[in-house]
Design an enzyme around this catalytic site. Structure first.
Site, mmCIF file in Angstrom:
data_model
loop_
_atom_site.group_PDB
_atom_site.id
_atom_site.type_symbol
_atom_site.label_atom_id
_atom_site.label_comp_id
_atom_site.label_asym_id
_atom_site.label_seq_id
_atom_site.Cartn_x
_atom_site.Cartn_y
_atom_site.Cartn_z
ATOM 1 N N ILE A 151 -24.911 44.681 17.099
ATOM 2 C CA ILE A 151 -23.957 45.203 16.119
ATOM 3 C C ILE A 151 -22.992 46.169 16.782
ATOM 4 O O ILE A 151 -21.772 46.096 16.575
ATOM 5 C CB ILE A 151 -24.702 45.876 14.948
ATOM 6 N N ASP A 170 -26.111 54.883 24.608
ATOM 7 C CA ASP A 170 -27.304 54.054 24.500
ATOM 8 C C ASP A 170 -28.253 54.477 25.618
ATOM 9 O O ASP A 170 -27.805 54.775 26.735
ATOM 10 C CB ASP A 170 -26.952 52.564 24.623
ATOM 11 N N SER A 228 -28.420 51.750 9.779
ATOM 12 C CA SER A 228 -29.419 51.332 10.748
ATOM 13 C C SER A 228 -30.825 51.405 10.163
ATOM 14 O O SER A 228 -31.381 50.398 9.739
ATOM 15 C CB SER A 228 -29.289 52.212 12.003
ATOM 16 N N ASP A 253 -26.479 53.388 4.022
ATOM 17 C CA ASP A 253 -26.945 52.116 3.473
ATOM 18 C C ASP A 253 -28.462 52.007 3.489
ATOM 19 O O ASP A 253 -29.023 51.096 2.884
ATOM 20 C CB ASP A 253 -26.336 50.956 4.280
ATOM 21 N N GLU A 258 -37.323 53.259 -0.028
ATOM 22 C CA GLU A 258 -36.436 52.420 -0.822
ATOM 23 C C GLU A 258 -37.225 51.682 -1.903
ATOM 24 O O GLU A 258 -38.378 51.309 -1.674
ATOM 25 C CB GLU A 258 -35.709 51.411 0.079
ATOM 26 N N HIS A 281 -28.918 49.162 0.872
ATOM 27 C CA HIS A 281 -29.388 48.356 2.011
ATOM 28 C C HIS A 281 -28.771 46.949 1.982
ATOM 29 O O HIS A 281 -29.471 45.943 2.060
ATOM 30 C CB HIS A 281 -30.916 48.269 2.007
ATOM 31 N N GLY A 283 -26.140 46.040 4.119
ATOM 32 C CA GLY A 283 -25.322 45.806 5.303
ATOM 33 C C GLY A 283 -25.238 44.351 5.701
ATOM 34 O O GLY A 283 -24.174 43.844 6.055
ATOM 35 N N GLY A 284 -26.363 43.646 5.641
ATOM 36 C CA GLY A 284 -26.377 42.224 5.987
ATOM 37 C C GLY A 284 -26.396 41.311 4.784
ATOM 38 O O GLY A 284 -26.628 40.108 4.930
#
Length: 401
Positions: A151, A170, A228, A253, A258, A281, A283-284
């Site tokens: 991503i 990273d 994430s 998100d 949850e 949640h 995002g996808g």
């Protein structure tokens, strides 16, 4: 007929693929807690989940699963080590929803930069408040990406196309794409970025990585996004930074806890704050992404059962296998990665009268996975002999039609 259980409203194409492969497929819309899941898995060999259902070591110990498919990117909801120890293969969809997440990130960056949430709220309340105060173009601003994986890298490229400067951090060595620049530490990134967005994985060591100290290190007026993992961030600390105007906005998100099902109640310290976007949640969660994920993961589960293929498994050695010859026997052996296993396997195959036509071995840490195609007959005792070896975790003989 073998059984499969698909939870959390997985795309219908997954059901079609597994049904065509000969599975009796049960679908449930919501997630299940541990005891509910154990009960539901009676007689089930394939399990499909998304992000809410937790596949614990207890679930694995009290079921007879062959494989688990995470119809999403993350796999921290599965005890991967316990699954490997029981010979249960796990698969996910590491690429299928990347574009959907990237587009949502960019949409939220633009919406927050232009304070569209505040303007929208004012008009819905009947207040005309036309102003340029606090509104900015994204062109020329610096985007800081924490986590430069699938991503993060795609976001980097698309953000540059909008005229943003991109820096990233990273812990692993990653090739910078386009004009993106790597920084040496998270603090370096926080001190330079106008927008900070998290895209790291769900390994336990990342829990709580972003708290009061990290928010304090961000530039005044910066934006913060987390699409994430919910447990990465101290949202109470984020709330304080939004309220004191140190940060000008945020988009979230994912949350530490949850709801399990659509329509359940939700609460967060971030509710009701100006210029804060909260999404459940998603995002996808585009039709395109869920379509592709349904196909990808269902095919992985089907192929593992039918041929032993483990390519892109997240917990077993990944093998890309040749297509088996019709009429052959395929022997798969997941074992401890210690010397002598292959010699013992081939000795047992030879003693059973098998003619080895194809063999491949892969290793991953303490695990080895060998796949052997043999012609001719196999002794009825071969599988029992392999299962009895002290190094064996799981052995199978697959009849190729």
């Amino acid at each position: 007929m073998p059984r499969a259980l698909l939870l959390e409203n997985i795309h219908p194409l997954a059901t079609d693929i597994l049904t065509e492969a000969g599975y009796d497929v049960e679908n449930r819309r919501g997630a299940l807690d541990e005891e509910e899941l154990i009960e539901a898995l009676d007689g089930v060999s394939l399990l499909g989940i998304r992000s809410k259902t937790q596949v614990s070591s207890e679930v694995l110990a009290r079921s007879e699963l062959d494989a688990v498919g995470a119809f999403c990117i993350g796999t921290n909801q599965i005890d991967l080590a316990a699954a490997a120890e029981r010979g249960v293969a796990a698969f996910n969809a590491p690429f299928s929803n990347t574009r959907s997440v990237v587009e949502l990130v960019l949409a939220e960056i633009i919406a927050l930069s232009r304070r569209l949430t505040v303007q929208n709220s004012s008009l819905h309340k009947g207040v005309w408040n036309k102003s340029a105060d606090g509104a900015h173009e994204v062109r020329g601003r610096t985007l800081g990406i924490v986590g430069y994986g699938n991503i993060g890298t795609q976001l980097s490229v698309v953000a540059e196309a909008l005229g943003m400067s991109v820096i990233f951090y990273d812990t692993a060595e990653k090739l910078a794409l386009g004009n993106a620049k790597r920084v040496g530490s998270l603090d370096d990134l926080l001190g330079q970025a106008d927008v900070v967005t998290l895209h790291v994985d769900g390994r336990p060591g990342n829990a709580g990585m972003f708290g009061a100290a990290q928010f304090a290190a961000m530039r005044p007026g910066a934006l913060f996004l987390n699409l994430s993992r919910g447990f990465l961030v101290d949202y109470d600390a984020l709330r304080e930074r939004i309220l004191d105007r140190s940060l000008s906005g945020a988009a979230v998100d994912v949350f530490p806890t949850e709801p399990k099902s659509k329509g359940d109640s939700f609460d967060s310290a971030l509710r009701g704050l100006d210029n804060v976007i909260l999404t459940p949640h998603v995002g996808g969660s585009t039709e395109e992404a869920q379509h592709d994920i349904g196909i990808f993961v269902a095919n992985k589960l089907r192929d593992y059962q039918a041929t032993g293929a483990t390519n892109l498994s997240v917990n077993l050695p990944g093998l890309v296998l040749e297509a088996p010859r019709p009429g052959a026997h395929r022997v798969t052996l997941l074992h401890r990665n210690v010397p002598g296993v292959m010699a013992q396997l081939n000795e047992d195959l030879s003693r059973s009268g098998a003619n080895v036509e194809y063999q491949v071995l892969g290793t991953r840490g303490q695990f080895g996975y060998a796949v052997t195609d043999v012609g001719g007959g196999l002794s009825a005792d071969l599988l029992s002999e392999l299962e009895a070896l002290p190094t064996t975790i799981r052995a199978r003989v697959i009849e190729i039609g």
